[in-house]
Structures are given as structure tokens and as C-alpha cells.
Motif scaffolding. Structure first.
Motif, PDB file in Angstrom:
ATOM      1  N   PRO A  36       9.075 -31.697  18.416  1.00  0.00           N
ATOM      2  CA  PRO A  36       8.236 -32.879  18.273  1.00  0.00           C
ATOM      3  C   PRO A  36       6.749 -32.511  18.386  1.00  0.00           C
ATOM      4  O   PRO A  36       6.391 -31.599  19.136  1.00  0.00           O
ATOM      5  N   LEU A  37       5.891 -33.236  17.655  1.00  0.00           N
ATOM      6  CA  LEU A  37       4.463 -32.923  17.632  1.00  0.00           C
ATOM      7  C   LEU A  37       3.870 -32.836  19.036  1.00  0.00           C
ATOM      8  O   LEU A  37       3.096 -31.919  19.338  1.00  0.00           O
ATOM      9  N   GLU A  38       4.223 -33.780  19.920  1.00  0.00           N
ATOM     10  CA  GLU A  38       3.655 -33.783  21.266  1.00  0.00           C
ATOM     11  C   GLU A  38       3.983 -32.486  22.005  1.00  0.00           C
ATOM     12  O   GLU A  38       3.123 -31.914  22.693  1.00  0.00           O
ATOM     13  N   TYR A  39       5.215 -31.996  21.864  1.00  0.00           N
ATOM     14  CA  TYR A  39       5.616 -30.747  22.512  1.00  0.00           C
ATOM     15  C   TYR A  39       4.863 -29.556  21.922  1.00  0.00           C
ATOM     16  O   TYR A  39       4.456 -28.637  22.640  1.00  0.00           O
ATOM     17  N   ALA A  40       4.703 -29.574  20.590  1.00  0.00           N
ATOM     18  CA  ALA A  40       4.008 -28.476  19.923  1.00  0.00           C
ATOM     19  C   ALA A  40       2.553 -28.381  20.382  1.00  0.00           C
ATOM     20  O   ALA A  40       2.048 -27.299  20.687  1.00  0.00           O
ATOM     21  N   LEU A  41       1.887 -29.528  20.452  1.00  0.00           N
ATOM     22  CA  LEU A  41       0.483 -29.528  20.882  1.00  0.00           C
ATOM     23  C   LEU A  41       0.354 -29.126  22.347  1.00  0.00           C
ATOM     24  O   LEU A  41      -0.583 -28.417  22.733  1.00  0.00           O
ATOM     25  N   LYS A  42       1.292 -29.561  23.166  1.00  0.00           N
ATOM     26  CA  LYS A  42       1.255 -29.198  24.587  1.00  0.00           C
ATOM     27  C   LYS A  42       1.395 -27.686  24.750  1.00  0.00           C
ATOM     28  O   LYS A  42       0.709 -27.066  25.566  1.00  0.00           O
ATOM     29  N   MET A  43       2.297 -27.086  23.971  1.00  0.00           N
ATOM     30  CA  MET A  43       2.464 -25.635  24.045  1.00  0.00           C
ATOM     31  C   MET A  43       1.167 -24.919  23.684  1.00  0.00           C
ATOM     32  O   MET A  43       0.746 -23.983  24.363  1.00  0.00           O
ATOM     33  N   LEU A  44       0.511 -25.361  22.621  1.00  0.00           N
ATOM     34  CA  LEU A  44      -0.732 -24.727  22.189  1.00  0.00           C
ATOM     35  C   LEU A  44      -1.853 -24.956  23.197  1.00  0.00           C
ATOM     36  O   LEU A  44      -2.640 -24.050  23.495  1.00  0.00           O
ATOM     37  N   ASN A  45      -1.951 -26.177  23.726  1.00  0.00           N
ATOM     38  CA  ASN A  45      -3.026 -26.497  24.671  1.00  0.00           C
ATOM     39  C   ASN A  45      -2.851 -25.781  26.008  1.00  0.00           C
ATOM     40  O   ASN A  45      -3.824 -25.309  26.608  1.00  0.00           O
ATOM     41  N   ASP A  46      -1.607 -25.714  26.488  1.00  0.00           N
ATOM     42  CA  ASP A  46      -1.334 -25.091  27.791  1.00  0.00           C
ATOM     43  C   ASP A  46      -1.107 -23.598  27.685  1.00  0.00           C
ATOM     44  O   ASP A  46      -1.103 -22.902  28.704  1.00  0.00           O
ATOM     45  N   LYS A  47      -0.897 -23.097  26.471  1.00  0.00           N
ATOM     46  CA  LYS A  47      -0.503 -21.697  26.243  1.00  0.00           C
ATOM     47  C   LYS A  47       0.687 -21.368  27.146  1.00  0.00           C
ATOM     48  O   LYS A  47       0.663 -20.445  27.951  1.00  0.00           O
ATOM     49  N   ALA A  48       1.740 -22.167  27.004  1.00  0.00           N
ATOM     50  CA  ALA A  48       2.929 -22.018  27.844  1.00  0.00           C
ATOM     51  C   ALA A  48       4.171 -22.430  27.066  1.00  0.00           C
ATOM     52  O   ALA A  48       4.132 -23.361  26.255  1.00  0.00           O
ATOM     53  N   ILE A  49       5.272 -21.715  27.313  1.00  0.00           N
ATOM     54  CA  ILE A  49       6.562 -22.014  26.695  1.00  0.00           C
ATOM     55  C   ILE A  49       7.454 -22.684  27.733  1.00  0.00           C
ATOM     56  O   ILE A  49       7.582 -22.200  28.863  1.00  0.00           O
ATOM     57  N   TRP A  50       8.079 -23.785  27.352  1.00  0.00           N
ATOM     58  CA  TRP A  50       8.949 -24.531  28.252  1.00  0.00           C
ATOM     59  C   TRP A  50      10.349 -23.928  28.249  1.00  0.00           C
ATOM     60  O   TRP A  50      10.987 -23.810  27.207  1.00  0.00           O
ATOM     61  N   PHE A  51      10.816 -23.545  29.436  1.00  0.00           N
ATOM     62  CA  PHE A  51      12.182 -23.091  29.635  1.00  0.00           C
ATOM     63  C   PHE A  51      12.908 -24.184  30.416  1.00  0.00           C
ATOM     64  O   PHE A  51      12.541 -24.488  31.556  1.00  0.00           O
ATOM     65  N   ALA A  52      13.936 -24.777  29.807  1.00  0.00           N
ATOM     66  CA  ALA A  52      14.614 -25.932  30.395  1.00  0.00           C
ATOM     67  C   ALA A  52      15.744 -25.501  31.321  1.00  0.00           C
ATOM     68  O   ALA A  52      16.421 -24.488  31.091  1.00  0.00           O
ATOM     69  N   ASN A  53      15.956 -26.295  32.374  1.00  0.00           N
ATOM     70  CA  ASN A  53      17.136 -26.131  33.217  1.00  0.00           C
ATOM     71  C   ASN A  53      18.343 -26.605  32.396  1.00  0.00           C
ATOM     72  O   ASN A  53      18.345 -27.733  31.902  1.00  0.00           O
TER      73      ASN A  53
ATOM     74  N   ASN B 278      -2.630 -17.931  20.843  1.00  0.00           N
ATOM     75  CA  ASN B 278      -1.621 -18.696  20.126  1.00  0.00           C
ATOM     76  C   ASN B 278      -1.346 -18.088  18.751  1.00  0.00           C
ATOM     77  O   ASN B 278      -0.202 -18.027  18.288  1.00  0.00           O
ATOM     78  N   THR B 279      -2.410 -17.640  18.103  1.00  0.00           N
ATOM     79  CA  THR B 279      -2.283 -17.111  16.740  1.00  0.00           C
ATOM     80  C   THR B 279      -1.623 -15.743  16.699  1.00  0.00           C
ATOM     81  O   THR B 279      -1.247 -15.272  15.621  1.00  0.00           O
ATOM     82  N   ASP B 280      -1.496 -15.075  17.843  1.00  0.00           N
ATOM     83  CA  ASP B 280      -0.739 -13.818  17.900  1.00  0.00           C
ATOM     84  C   ASP B 280       0.745 -14.088  18.112  1.00  0.00           C
ATOM     85  O   ASP B 280       1.600 -13.443  17.506  1.00  0.00           O
ATOM     86  N   LEU B 281       1.047 -15.048  18.979  1.00  0.00           N
ATOM     87  CA  LEU B 281       2.441 -15.374  19.274  1.00  0.00           C
ATOM     88  C   LEU B 281       3.108 -16.104  18.107  1.00  0.00           C
ATOM     89  O   LEU B 281       4.262 -15.837  17.769  1.00  0.00           O
ATOM     90  N   ILE B 282       2.371 -17.019  17.486  1.00  0.00           N
ATOM     91  CA  ILE B 282       2.927 -17.868  16.428  1.00  0.00           C
ATOM     92  C   ILE B 282       2.421 -17.362  15.081  1.00  0.00           C
ATOM     93  O   ILE B 282       1.222 -17.403  14.795  1.00  0.00           O
ATOM     94  N   GLN B 283       3.342 -16.898  14.267  1.00  0.00           N
ATOM     95  CA  GLN B 283       2.965 -16.304  12.987  1.00  0.00           C
ATOM     96  C   GLN B 283       2.618 -17.360  11.944  1.00  0.00           C
ATOM     97  O   GLN B 283       1.717 -17.158  11.128  1.00  0.00           O
TER      98      GLN B 283
END
Length: 233
Positions: free
Chosen positions: A1-18, A173-178
Motif C-alpha cells: 500500500p502507498l502509505e507503507y511504501a512512503l513510510k519505508m522511504l521516509n523512515d529508511k526502515a523495513i517492517w518485519f512482522a510478528n 533508498n536508491t541503492d536498496l530499491i532498484q
């Protein structure tokens, strides 16, 4: 979802779910189960210590756009395996890390006792860390289209019961995401808006190749119109 994608880019963090938060009851079957070992009844050894990041090896699928966008604009990130592995290496002092391809299986086989689950490769001999990882890589055959690969991170020292962990990365972000692919259902003007945001705000500008400039932000061509074809019998 767009909100998750933007959060990842803004926080420079990947969510690992329980895994206990997963929707499919058979995905979280083992994490929530009680295990009878000799005369003892125990929780899953990694309960509330393991967190998961899910990805796919399939470039595009209509099911993905419809299922995972959750009613929002869908965004696909193509991630560099090499860069991701380098980032995971930096957290290996805090977490044990397991990477594996999901094994899809009939429901009745997943419901077997552990010693009878028909794994495709030799089963672990004991209820050890390898067995825990293999159990979290099982999924019903109905989901085989996902072609999923999972990264499991297990806390070496459990800290608290939580629904997931944001793992920050130090690279750009531009190194991690091709590349970034936008949902195939977007209209022309919305597509232009999002391309402008990702290229200018987040620096995913086109790259220069021997054939000219190549965009890193594209719209999925899943529903693209084609010229009328001349079909010959």
C-alpha cells in the motif's frame, strides 16, 4: 500500500512482522500452537522472538495488485538482494537470520504431526532452530502463486512482546530499491504525479544507459491497451 511504501522511504526502515499477526490461520499455526515434547507442553521456541519480511520472486501478478494494496494505490519495490544482505549483516549481532523459499503444501499435510509433515528436502532430526525455520516457511498450496521468499530474524535476547520491528538501513533508498512500479489501474495524470514525487522528492531519477535514459519509476503494463491485432488462422 502507498502509505507503507512512503513510510519505508521516509523512515529508511523495513517492517518485519510478528507471524502471530498474519491473517491466514495456517501461516501462524505453529507460532500459536502448544507442543507436546515427552511429558512437557511448551510454546513455540521462537514465540514473540521471530519477525518476518516477505517478498516474491514473481515480477508481476494481478493477484498481488488486488490483494496487497488493501484498497490503496499499490506500489512495488524491486529490492537489490546484494544490498539487502549487506544490511542484514549489520544486525547479525542482535538477530539470528534465516532466509528461505516458502514450501507450499496440502492443508492435510500441514496438519500432520511434525514427524509426518512431507517436507521436500530432508527434515531436521530434532525440534531445533532449523525445524522452527522450516515450519515458518510452510503455506497452503492455495497460495503457491505468491512464489514467496521469507527473511526470518530471531532476537537473541527477547525484549518485549510486539507486533513487529522496524529494521533501519544505512544505505540510500536508491541503492536498496532498484526500481518502483506503480499500480496498473492508475490514470495518466495520477501516474505523472507519482512519478514526479518518486523521481524528484525521493531521488529515483532516470539512469543513463548506452541506449539513453531509463526510468526507475514505471507504471505496470498489466492492463495496457494494445493496437488491434491481425490474427491469422
Amino acid at each position: 500500500p502507498l502509505e507503507y511504501a512512503l513510510k519505508m522511504l521516509n523512515d529508511k526502515a523495513i517492517w518485519f512482522a510478528n507471524p502471530k499477526t498474519w491473517k491466514d490461520p495456517f501461516e501462524k499455526r505453529f507460532i500459536t500452537a502448544k507442543f507436546k515434547i515427552e511429558t512437557m507442553t511448551e510454546d513455540f521456541p521462537w514465540k514473540d522472538k521471530v519477525f518476518c519480511f516477505c517478498s516474491t520472486q514473481t515480477f508481476t501478478s494481478e493477484a498481488y495488485w488486488n490483494t496487497y494494496s488493501r484498497g490503496q494505490v499499490g506500489i512495488e519495490f524491486m529490492i537489490s538482494k546484494k544490498v539487502l544482505l549487506n544490511e542484514l549483516e549489520t544486525i547479525s549481532n542482535e538477530f539470528d537470520i534465516y532466509i528461505g523459499k516458502v514450501e507450499y503444501m496440502l492443508t492435510k499435510d500441514i496438519k500432520n504431526k511434525l514427524s509426518s509433515i512431507p517436507f521436500s528436502s530432508p527434515r531436521p532430526l530434532n525440534f531445533d532452530d532449523e525445524m522452527c525455520a522450516r515450519l515458518l516457511l510452510l503455506k497452503r498450496i492455495s497460495f503457491a502463486y505468491e512464489d514467496e521468499v521469507r527473511i526470518l530474524i530471531v532476537e537473541k535476547n527477547k525484549r518485549e512482546n510486539k507486533d513487529g520491528i522496524n529494521i533501519k538501513y544505512s544505505c540510500n533508498n536508491t541503492d536498496l530499491i532498484q526500481s518502483i512500479t506503480l499500480a496498473p489501474s492508475l490514470g495518466e495524470n495520477t501516474t505523472k504525479l507519482f512519478k514526479d514525487v518518486f523521481e524528484n522528492k525521493y531521488s529515483f531519477s532516470p539512469i543513463i544507459t548506452s541506449n539513453g535514459h531509463k526510468s526507475r519509476v514505471l507504471k505496470s503494463q498489466l492492463y495496457a491497451e494494445h493496437k488491434n491485432a491481425n490474427i491469422i488462422f
